[in-house]
Scaffold this motif. Structure first.
Motif, PDB file in Angstrom:
ATOM      1  N   ILE A  74     101.542  63.680  48.765  1.00  0.00           N
ATOM      2  CA  ILE A  74      99.600  63.438  49.216  1.00  0.00           C
ATOM      3  C   ILE A  74      99.878  62.767  50.997  1.00  0.00           C
ATOM      4  CG2 ILE A  74      98.345  61.445  49.134  1.00  0.00           C
ATOM      5  CD1 ILE A  74      98.967  61.390  46.242  1.00  0.00           C
ATOM      6  N   ASP A  75     101.148  62.026  51.649  1.00  0.00           N
ATOM      7  CA  ASP A  75     100.813  61.900  52.582  1.00  0.00           C
ATOM      8  C   ASP A  75     100.984  62.759  53.687  1.00  0.00           C
ATOM      9  OD1 ASP A  75     101.117  59.651  55.075  1.00  0.00           O
ATOM     10  OD2 ASP A  75     103.029  58.800  54.680  1.00  0.00           O
ATOM     11  N   PHE A  76     101.873  63.495  53.580  1.00  0.00           N
ATOM     12  CA  PHE A  76     102.009  64.627  54.092  1.00  0.00           C
ATOM     13  C   PHE A  76     101.322  65.989  54.459  1.00  0.00           C
ATOM     14  CE2 PHE A  76     103.789  68.756  55.557  1.00  0.00           C
ATOM     15  CZ  PHE A  76     104.432  68.966  56.830  1.00  0.00           C
ATOM     16  N   ALA A 107      86.504  59.724  52.631  1.00  0.00           N
ATOM     17  CA  ALA A 107      86.996  60.168  52.891  1.00  0.00           C
ATOM     18  C   ALA A 107      88.730  60.306  53.717  1.00  0.00           C
ATOM     19  CB  ALA A 107      86.906  62.142  53.177  1.00  0.00           C
ATOM     20  N   LYS A 108      88.545  59.414  54.663  1.00  0.00           N
ATOM     21  CA  LYS A 108      89.797  59.410  55.414  1.00  0.00           C
ATOM     22  C   LYS A 108      90.148  57.939  55.157  1.00  0.00           C
ATOM     23  CE  LYS A 108      91.549  57.892  59.796  1.00  0.00           C
ATOM     24  NZ  LYS A 108      91.944  58.738  61.226  1.00  0.00           N
ATOM     25  N   LYS A 109      89.468  57.078  54.269  1.00  0.00           N
ATOM     26  CA  LYS A 109      90.180  55.591  53.972  1.00  0.00           C
ATOM     27  C   LYS A 109      90.270  55.939  52.784  1.00  0.00           C
ATOM     28  CE  LYS A 109      89.038  52.643  57.178  1.00  0.00           C
ATOM     29  NZ  LYS A 109      90.206  51.876  57.974  1.00  0.00           N
ATOM     30  N   ALA A 110      89.644  56.717  52.098  1.00  0.00           N
ATOM     31  CA  ALA A 110      90.250  57.084  50.312  1.00  0.00           C
ATOM     32  C   ALA A 110      91.616  57.022  50.402  1.00  0.00           C
ATOM     33  CB  ALA A 110      89.291  58.366  49.587  1.00  0.00           C
ATOM     34  N   ASN A 111      92.106  58.392  51.382  1.00  0.00           N
ATOM     35  CA  ASN A 111      93.164  59.018  51.684  1.00  0.00           C
ATOM     36  C   ASN A 111      93.766  57.846  51.795  1.00  0.00           C
ATOM     37  OD1 ASN A 111      94.431  61.598  51.944  1.00  0.00           O
ATOM     38  ND2 ASN A 111      94.895  60.844  54.135  1.00  0.00           N
TER      39      ASN A 111
END
Length: 154
Positions: A74-76, A107-111
């Motif tokens: 998920i991170d990569f 989206a970015k904060k959810a990620n």
């Protein structure tokens, strides 16, 4: 004093480590709804069995390894503009959507939230495997439930 600090104090007593493991796994249980692969749910069950002495370290380590791999993936892959589009897991996409909707995040904060969640899970399972490993970091402490803390340590 916050939950994270209290856990650090309790962790100094080896007799409290079993209870800390139970508490951390209960915190993970609250996060199962954000992980669709089924590995977290399976991992919690195996961790409880391992902590009770019913399964071997090898069997527990196998699921710990899978959960660690999910965190790295998920991170990569969700942060890499080239590989991200090629190797995104469908469960990860569903998890991101679930976080976006339930937490009302862009989206970015959810990620970021999902990455932190998976690393929190990784830290918990690492601690269950070897209590000398670290407890969740300050960044991960948002996943520590104060109500569960009272239930386990009051």
């Amino acid at each position: 004093m916050d939950v994270s600090e209290k856990l650090q104090q309790l962790n100094a007593d080896p007799k409290k480590q079993k209870q800390i493991k139970k508490y951390l796994l209960a915190c993970c249980q609250k996060l199962v709804k954000y992980r669709r692969s089924g590995n977290l749910e399976k991992g919690i069950m195996l961790a409880k069995q391992y902590n009770s002495g019913f399964i071997s370290w090898k069997k527990f380590h196998d699921i710990e390894y899978v959960l660690e791999g999910e965190a790295f993936r998920i991170d990569f892959y969700t942060n890499d503009p080239y590989f991200g589009g090629l190797r995104v897991d469908l469960n990860d996409l569903a998890d991101l959507k679930m976080v976006r909707v339930s937490k009302a995040l862009k989206a970015k904060k959810a990620n970021e939230y999902l990455v932190e969640l998976t690393y929190f899970v990784n830290t918990v399972f690492s601690y269950c495997s070897h209590p000398n490993n670290s407890l969740p970091s300050d960044k991960e402490s948002k996943f520590l439930c104060p109500l569960l803390f009272k239930r386990y340590f009051s």
